[in-house]
Scaffold this active site. Structure first.
Site, PDB file in Angstrom:
ATOM      1  N   THR A  16      85.385  73.095   8.874  1.00  0.00           N
ATOM      2  CA  THR A  16      85.597  72.723  10.277  1.00  0.00           C
ATOM      3  C   THR A  16      84.687  71.591  10.728  1.00  0.00           C
ATOM      4  OG1 THR A  16      86.295  74.952  10.830  1.00  0.00           O
ATOM      5  CG2 THR A  16      85.470  73.640  12.639  1.00  0.00           C
ATOM      6  N   ASP A  35      89.700  73.183   3.312  1.00  0.00           N
ATOM      7  CA  ASP A  35      89.352  74.335   4.130  1.00  0.00           C
ATOM      8  C   ASP A  35      88.724  75.316   3.144  1.00  0.00           C
ATOM      9  OD1 ASP A  35      89.694  77.036   5.241  1.00  0.00           O
ATOM     10  OD2 ASP A  35      90.820  76.039   6.824  1.00  0.00           O
ATOM     11  N   SER A  36      87.591  75.889   3.482  1.00  0.00           N
ATOM     12  CA  SER A  36      86.885  76.683   2.470  1.00  0.00           C
ATOM     13  C   SER A  36      87.622  77.966   2.101  1.00  0.00           C
ATOM     14  CB  SER A  36      85.446  76.983   2.897  1.00  0.00           C
ATOM     15  OG  SER A  36      85.386  78.053   3.801  1.00  0.00           O
ATOM     16  N   THR A  91      82.847  77.605   6.934  1.00  0.00           N
ATOM     17  CA  THR A  91      82.074  78.835   7.121  1.00  0.00           C
ATOM     18  C   THR A  91      82.722  80.048   6.447  1.00  0.00           C
ATOM     19  OG1 THR A  91      83.184  79.262   9.232  1.00  0.00           O
ATOM     20  CG2 THR A  91      81.084  78.075   9.309  1.00  0.00           C
ATOM     21  N   ASP A  92      84.052  80.006   6.271  1.00  0.00           N
ATOM     22  CA  ASP A  92      84.746  81.211   5.803  1.00  0.00           C
ATOM     23  C   ASP A  92      84.213  81.729   4.464  1.00  0.00           C
ATOM     24  OD1 ASP A  92      86.269  81.290   8.060  1.00  0.00           O
ATOM     25  OD2 ASP A  92      88.050  80.375   7.159  1.00  0.00           O
ATOM     26  N   GLN A 102      79.556  99.277   2.218  1.00  0.00           N
ATOM     27  CA  GLN A 102      80.387  98.594   3.225  1.00  0.00           C
ATOM     28  C   GLN A 102      79.569  98.253   4.463  1.00  0.00           C
ATOM     29  OE1 GLN A 102      83.671 101.085   4.359  1.00  0.00           O
ATOM     30  NE2 GLN A 102      84.323 101.380   2.253  1.00  0.00           N
TER      31      GLN A 102
HETATM   32  N1  ASP Z   1      88.514  77.727   7.828  1.00  0.00           N
HETATM   33  C1  ASP Z   1      87.321  76.944   7.979  1.00  0.00           C
HETATM   34  C2  ASP Z   1      86.662  76.840   6.612  1.00  0.00           C
HETATM   35  O1  ASP Z   1      86.044  77.770   6.182  1.00  0.00           O
HETATM   36  C3  ASP Z   1      86.402  77.570   8.947  1.00  0.00           C
HETATM   37  C4  ASP Z   1      85.102  76.845   9.156  1.00  0.00           C
HETATM   38  O2  ASP Z   1      84.763  75.864   8.538  1.00  0.00           O
HETATM   39  O3  ASP Z   1      84.364  77.288  10.020  1.00  0.00           O
HETATM   40  O4  ASP Z   1      86.764  75.825   5.982  1.00  0.00           O
END
Ligand code: ASP
Length: 346
Positions: free
Chosen positions: A18, A60-61, A92-93, A282
């Site tokens: 992102t 996109d990660s 972030t994912d 968990q």
């Molecule tokens: N879907 C995005 C990713 O992980 C989310 C992000 O970057 O915050 O690439």
């Protein structure tokens, strides 16, 4: 991109996410790194040399695969002598997975590798990306009084906190406070100054041993999350499935699973077939203790190894790495119980 002088040199490795995305009308997609510079002119104020390397394709990660980790490790190895630190811009994912995996793949690391990203694109008015990027660069370049890197390990910088990479987990899909390191304190916190906690940061290896990378990864791992109503068929398919060398059992609380004989029988059979079985809780925080409850004891007796306070993300990276390195499952099991890169508490 180059700053005013060559005091320190930092390489920004842009993988996607992102932080560097823009809306093309159909949704958020990654844009060219030059766009980040236009959006963060503050970077030009650094008295550092800042170079960048852009992955092709930018992703996109959610699309991260272990091959990206190999590419990252190889790039860091190749540029290791030319830079004082590395900043990895990553979605972030799956950032916690990538930071965890890299921590195991880089051996003898004596320089900072700081992952960062953002919840809002860097061009958005209220973006968290600018602060994350600027501070991550500062962390990557920070040196102590003797000129040694302050944080010679793989870390994640997010929302004013620097966390150990392999202790990190994404806990919030919308808040800027997206990451937690539930079982290990932050390595540093950023306020007016960045306050480093040197006593809990890993030490750089002594001597001039070169950085070693391990790029053999064995991905034959399944994750079985225990839940009420799990069927014998599901447990059997995963624990005894063909092509699965290791299973992470995501258990309740301090490492508990179903005490019914059908479940324990399947676990015992998986162990008998030589599978590697790792118990990870968990819960967000705390640790597995298979000596506490009868259900935990049954798992231990059936051959399950305690993941202690490891995260699932680090457990996965550790398994990929150890299984890629060793053909002998007993050797993998032995090393799973040991702290390799600060991922579990002693
Ligand atoms: N879907 C995005 C990713 O992980 C989310 C992000 O970057 O915050 O690439």
């Amino acid at each position: 991109m180059t700053g005013q002088n060559t005091k320190s040199a930092i390489l920004i490795i842009y993988t996607g996410g992102t932080i560097g995305m823009k809306d093309d009308g159909k949704g958020l997609v990654p844009f060219d790194f030059a766009g980040i510079l236009d959006e963060v002119p503050e970077l030009r104020k650094f008295t550092l040399r800042i170079d960048s390397y852009t992955f092709d394709p930018l992703i996109d990660s959610s699309d991260v695969e272990p091959s990206l980790w190999v590419k990252l490790a190889e790039l860091i190895k190749e540029r290791y002598d030319a830079y004082d630190g590395f900043v990895v811009l990553h979605g972030t994912d799956t950032m916690a997975y990538s930071a965890s995996a890299l921590s195991f793949m880089l051996d003898g690391l004596g320089k900072p590798v700081v992952f960062t990203g953002s919840q809002l694109p860097v061009g958005a008015l209220r973006t968290d990306g600018k602060e994350n990027l600027v501070s991550a660069i500062e962390v990557a370049a920070a040196r102590d009084a003797e000129g040694h890197p302050m944080v010679p390990e793989v870390s994640v910088y997010f929302n004013s906190q620097l966390l150990r990479g392999n202790r990190t987990t994404k806990v919030n899909a919308t808040s800027f406070d997206a990451f937690l390191s539930p079982n290990y304190p932050p390595l540093a916190e950023a306020g007016i100054n960045i306050r480093y906690r040197s006593e809990i940061i890993r030490k750089a290896p002594s001597g001039d041993a070169p950085l070693q990378i391990s790029t053999a990864l064995d991905t034959r791992v399944a994750i079985l999350k225990i839940h009420p109503g799990i069927t014998e068929q599901v447990a059997r398919n995963i624990l005894l499935g063909d092509g699965i060398r290791a299973v992470i059992l995501e258990t309740y609380g301090s490492g508990n699973a179903i005490s019914k004989p059908w479940f324990t029988d399947i676990v015992r059979e998986a162990d008998r077939r030589g599978k590697i079985l790792l118990n990870v809780t968990q819960c967000n925080a705390g640790e597995v203790d298979m000596d506490l409850y009868a259900t935990g004891k049954a798992l231990k007796a059936a051959g399950v190894i305690s993941g202690k306070d490891i995260t699932t993300e680090a457990g996965l990276g550790k398994l990929f790495h150890l299984m890629g390195k060793y053909a002998d499952n007993e050797q993998v099991k032995r090393l799973l119980g040991q702290d390799l890169k600060g991922e579990i508490s002693k």
